[in-house]
Scaffold this motif. Structure first.
Motif, PDB file in Angstrom:
ATOM      1  N   TYR A 158      -8.001  -6.165 -13.897  1.00 47.22           N
ATOM      2  CA  TYR A 158      -7.229  -7.097 -14.705  1.00 47.22           C
ATOM      3  C   TYR A 158      -6.114  -7.685 -13.861  1.00 47.22           C
ATOM      4  O   TYR A 158      -5.748  -7.157 -12.838  1.00 47.22           O
ATOM      5  CB  TYR A 158      -6.680  -6.427 -15.977  1.00 47.22           C
ATOM      6  N   SER A 159      -5.594  -8.803 -14.294  1.00 46.03           N
ATOM      7  CA  SER A 159      -4.597  -9.600 -13.587  1.00 46.03           C
ATOM      8  C   SER A 159      -5.199 -10.142 -12.286  1.00 46.03           C
ATOM      9  O   SER A 159      -6.405 -10.120 -12.080  1.00 46.03           O
ATOM     10  CB  SER A 159      -3.316  -8.799 -13.323  1.00 46.03           C
ATOM     11  N   ASP A 160      -4.339 -10.602 -11.400  1.00 45.97           N
ATOM     12  CA  ASP A 160      -4.816 -11.234 -10.169  1.00 45.97           C
ATOM     13  C   ASP A 160      -4.696 -10.311  -8.964  1.00 45.97           C
ATOM     14  O   ASP A 160      -4.716 -10.762  -7.824  1.00 45.97           O
ATOM     15  CB  ASP A 160      -4.013 -12.518  -9.914  1.00 45.97           C
ATOM     16  N   ARG A 161      -4.592  -9.009  -9.180  1.00 46.02           N
ATOM     17  CA  ARG A 161      -4.426  -8.078  -8.073  1.00 46.02           C
ATOM     18  C   ARG A 161      -5.713  -7.941  -7.275  1.00 46.02           C
ATOM     19  O   ARG A 161      -6.804  -7.909  -7.841  1.00 46.02           O
ATOM     20  CB  ARG A 161      -3.956  -6.729  -8.604  1.00 46.02           C
ATOM     21  N   ILE A 162      -5.582  -7.864  -5.955  1.00 42.16           N
ATOM     22  CA  ILE A 162      -6.775  -7.888  -5.106  1.00 42.16           C
ATOM     23  C   ILE A 162      -7.205  -6.510  -4.635  1.00 42.16           C
ATOM     24  O   ILE A 162      -8.353  -6.333  -4.209  1.00 42.16           O
ATOM     25  CB  ILE A 162      -6.568  -8.804  -3.879  1.00 42.16           C
ATOM     26  N   ILE A 163      -6.322  -5.520  -4.688  1.00 48.31           N
ATOM     27  CA  ILE A 163      -6.671  -4.179  -4.199  1.00 48.31           C
ATOM     28  C   ILE A 163      -5.799  -3.161  -4.906  1.00 48.31           C
ATOM     29  O   ILE A 163      -4.658  -3.451  -5.303  1.00 48.31           O
ATOM     30  CB  ILE A 163      -6.502  -4.073  -2.668  1.00 48.31           C
ATOM     31  N   ASP A 164      -6.345  -1.983  -5.111  1.00 51.42           N
ATOM     32  CA  ASP A 164      -5.649  -0.872  -5.754  1.00 51.42           C
ATOM     33  C   ASP A 164      -5.615   0.286  -4.758  1.00 51.42           C
ATOM     34  O   ASP A 164      -6.670   0.833  -4.414  1.00 51.42           O
ATOM     35  CB  ASP A 164      -6.424  -0.464  -7.008  1.00 51.42           C
ATOM     36  N   LEU A 165      -4.455   0.665  -4.290  1.00 52.35           N
ATOM     37  CA  LEU A 165      -4.338   1.725  -3.294  1.00 52.35           C
ATOM     38  C   LEU A 165      -4.060   3.072  -3.943  1.00 52.35           C
ATOM     39  O   LEU A 165      -3.580   3.151  -5.072  1.00 52.35           O
ATOM     40  CB  LEU A 165      -3.213   1.406  -2.308  1.00 52.35           C
ATOM     41  N   SER A 166      -4.356   4.126  -3.228  1.00 56.84           N
ATOM     42  CA  SER A 166      -3.956   5.456  -3.674  1.00 56.84           C
ATOM     43  C   SER A 166      -2.431   5.535  -3.696  1.00 56.84           C
ATOM     44  O   SER A 166      -1.732   4.741  -3.049  1.00 56.84           O
ATOM     45  CB  SER A 166      -4.506   6.520  -2.719  1.00 56.84           C
ATOM     46  N   PHE A 167      -1.917   6.506  -4.424  1.00 56.08           N
ATOM     47  CA  PHE A 167      -0.470   6.679  -4.488  1.00 56.08           C
ATOM     48  C   PHE A 167       0.114   6.884  -3.096  1.00 56.08           C
ATOM     49  O   PHE A 167       1.142   6.304  -2.740  1.00 56.08           O
ATOM     50  CB  PHE A 167      -0.118   7.873  -5.376  1.00 56.08           C
ATOM     51  N   ALA A 168      -0.550   7.722  -2.272  1.00 57.82           N
ATOM     52  CA  ALA A 168      -0.030   8.011  -0.930  1.00 57.82           C
ATOM     53  C   ALA A 168       0.055   6.752  -0.093  1.00 57.82           C
ATOM     54  O   ALA A 168       1.036   6.522   0.621  1.00 57.82           O
ATOM     55  CB  ALA A 168      -0.895   9.056  -0.235  1.00 57.82           C
ATOM     56  N   ALA A 169      -0.983   5.910  -0.155  1.00 52.54           N
ATOM     57  CA  ALA A 169      -0.981   4.678   0.637  1.00 52.54           C
ATOM     58  C   ALA A 169       0.134   3.742   0.178  1.00 52.54           C
ATOM     59  O   ALA A 169       0.826   3.127   1.003  1.00 52.54           O
ATOM     60  CB  ALA A 169      -2.333   3.991   0.527  1.00 52.54           C
ATOM     61  N   ALA A 170       0.317   3.630  -1.143  1.00 55.88           N
ATOM     62  CA  ALA A 170       1.391   2.777  -1.669  1.00 55.88           C
ATOM     63  C   ALA A 170       2.758   3.316  -1.267  1.00 55.88           C
ATOM     64  O   ALA A 170       3.677   2.555  -0.940  1.00 55.88           O
ATOM     65  CB  ALA A 170       1.281   2.689  -3.189  1.00 55.88           C
ATOM     66  N   LYS A 171       2.880   4.640  -1.276  1.00 57.90           N
ATOM     67  CA  LYS A 171       4.149   5.264  -0.880  1.00 57.90           C
ATOM     68  C   LYS A 171       4.445   4.972   0.586  1.00 57.90           C
ATOM     69  O   LYS A 171       5.588   4.651   0.961  1.00 57.90           O
ATOM     70  CB  LYS A 171       4.065   6.773  -1.114  1.00 57.90           C
ATOM     71  N   LYS A 172       3.435   5.081   1.439  1.00 58.60           N
ATOM     72  CA  LYS A 172       3.635   4.796   2.863  1.00 58.60           C
ATOM     73  C   LYS A 172       3.974   3.323   3.100  1.00 58.60           C
ATOM     74  O   LYS A 172       4.706   2.997   4.043  1.00 58.60           O
ATOM     75  CB  LYS A 172       2.396   5.193   3.659  1.00 58.60           C
ATOM     76  N   LEU A 173       3.463   2.456   2.244  1.00 60.68           N
ATOM     77  CA  LEU A 173       3.771   1.035   2.381  1.00 60.68           C
ATOM     78  C   LEU A 173       5.101   0.674   1.732  1.00 60.68           C
ATOM     79  O   LEU A 173       5.568  -0.463   1.868  1.00 60.68           O
ATOM     80  CB  LEU A 173       2.659   0.185   1.773  1.00 60.68           C
ATOM     81  N   GLY A 174       5.686   1.619   1.002  1.00 58.83           N
ATOM     82  CA  GLY A 174       7.025   1.395   0.461  1.00 58.83           C
ATOM     83  C   GLY A 174       7.091   0.673  -0.863  1.00 58.83           C
ATOM     84  O   GLY A 174       8.145   0.127  -1.215  1.00 58.83           O
ATOM     85  N   TYR A 175       6.002   0.699  -1.666  1.00 61.02           N
ATOM     86  CA  TYR A 175       6.083  -0.007  -2.937  1.00 61.02           C
ATOM     87  C   TYR A 175       5.684   0.851  -4.140  1.00 61.02           C
ATOM     88  O   TYR A 175       5.476   0.325  -5.243  1.00 61.02           O
ATOM     89  CB  TYR A 175       5.244  -1.294  -2.899  1.00 61.02           C
TER      90      TYR A 175
END
Length: 304
Positions: A158-175
């Motif tokens: 849903y929405s226009d999001r292009i990728i869904d990352l794991s929590f760890a990956a999002a944490k490492k990317l800072g968001y």
């Protein structure tokens, strides 16, 4: 946060209203946008998605290691929420800029679309049309941070999001706190990546398994090796590289990990093996452990 990432999970629901509740609910924390999966695991699923209660230091979690895939890719058309998706057959040249989200506790331990268990501390991702598995580099364009993840799931839907990352990956990317980020996603060619980043990379696991003497052991150590099941994690022309991998695997599995040299034509390959293993079930559990640790997918071999 996550919507359903794969039709098999959503199709189990008996009504459209139920499907929308289960597959399109918004998270209380974060802003992930998908969760895929084949059939769900037996683990109970929390009502809402969010971060784990125990915060592991994700800076110590290594990125996924692009590993050449030797089996069939999962890239068949599928339908979710009335929309038909046609996965690409080759994602190595994929490049797209857009919004990334993440998913966490609600789907932790559930089956992904690739049949693996989702680990919120693994370096993985969900994508609607990349072949499974694929590897991509994700750059947070807001702070310049980069990660490499293994795409093993479907979504976000849903929405226009292009990728869904794991929590760890999002944490490492800072968001992870803000839920979404503006990112650049670029496909990776695992063979080219290995050739560029691993000077000792010589052959793929498939090439090793097809060699006529690949499953044999050299004469010298035979008396020290038991017959039975083993996992072969990798093969290198350099004994030093094989020893480095042996030490990494040893730190993860805690079992007997050793290096076995073998002559293939005029080359000597140093194979990293785990075992002997007590059963096929133990082998499957260890394969999953090594996969979650981003150490590739080992090959099961038998020593007679």
């Amino acid at each position: 946060m996550p919507a359903a990432k794969f039709p098999m999970r959503c199709l189990l629901l008996s009504s459209l209203a139920g499907l929308l509740v289960a597959c399109s609910s918004a998270p209380q924390t974060g802003s992930g946008a998908g969760n895929a999966g084949g059939s769900a695991s037996s683990a109970p699923r929390p009502l809402h998605d969010g971060p784990p209660s125990y915060m592991q230091d994700v800076s110590q979690i290594p990125d996924a290691v692009p590993t050449p895939h030797t089996g069939a890719y999962k890239a068949s058309p599928y339908t979710v929420l009335g929309q038909r998706y046609h996965p690409m057959q080759d994602g190595r040249s994929y490049r797209e800029e857009g919004t990334a989200s993440w998913y966490g506790t609600k789907f932790h331990g559930q089956n992904t679309a690739n049949g693996e268990l989702y680990d919120l501390y693994g370096m993985t991702a969900a994508h609607k049309t990349l072949p499974l598995p694929s590897y991509v580099e994700v750059t947070n364009l807001e702070n310049g941070r980069k990660v490499i993840v293994r795409v093993n799931d479907r979504g976000p839907f849903y929405s226009d999001r292009i990728i869904d990352l794991s929590f760890a990956a999002a944490k490492k990317l800072g968001y992870s706190d803000q839920g979404t980020a503006h990112v650049l996603v670029q496909g990776i060619d695992p063979v080219a990546w290995q050739q560029q980043n691993n000077p000792n990379y010589l052959v793929t696991r498939e090439a090793v398994s097809e060699a006529p003497v690949a499953a044999a052991l050299p004469p010298e150590p035979v008396e020290n090796v038991q017959t039975g099941l083993y996992l072969q994690v990798g093969a290198f022309s350099s004994n030093q590289a094989a020893e480095a991998l042996r030490q990494r695997v040893q730190g993860v599995v805690g079992g007997t990990v050793w290096v076995s040299p073998v002559q293939v034509d005029t080359r000597t390959l140093h194979r990293v093996r785990v075992g002997p293993l007590a059963s096929q079930d133990e082998a499957r559990r260890m394969i999953e452990t090594l996969r979650v640790a981003n150490l590739g997918t080992p090959t099961l071999v038998t020593v007679n």
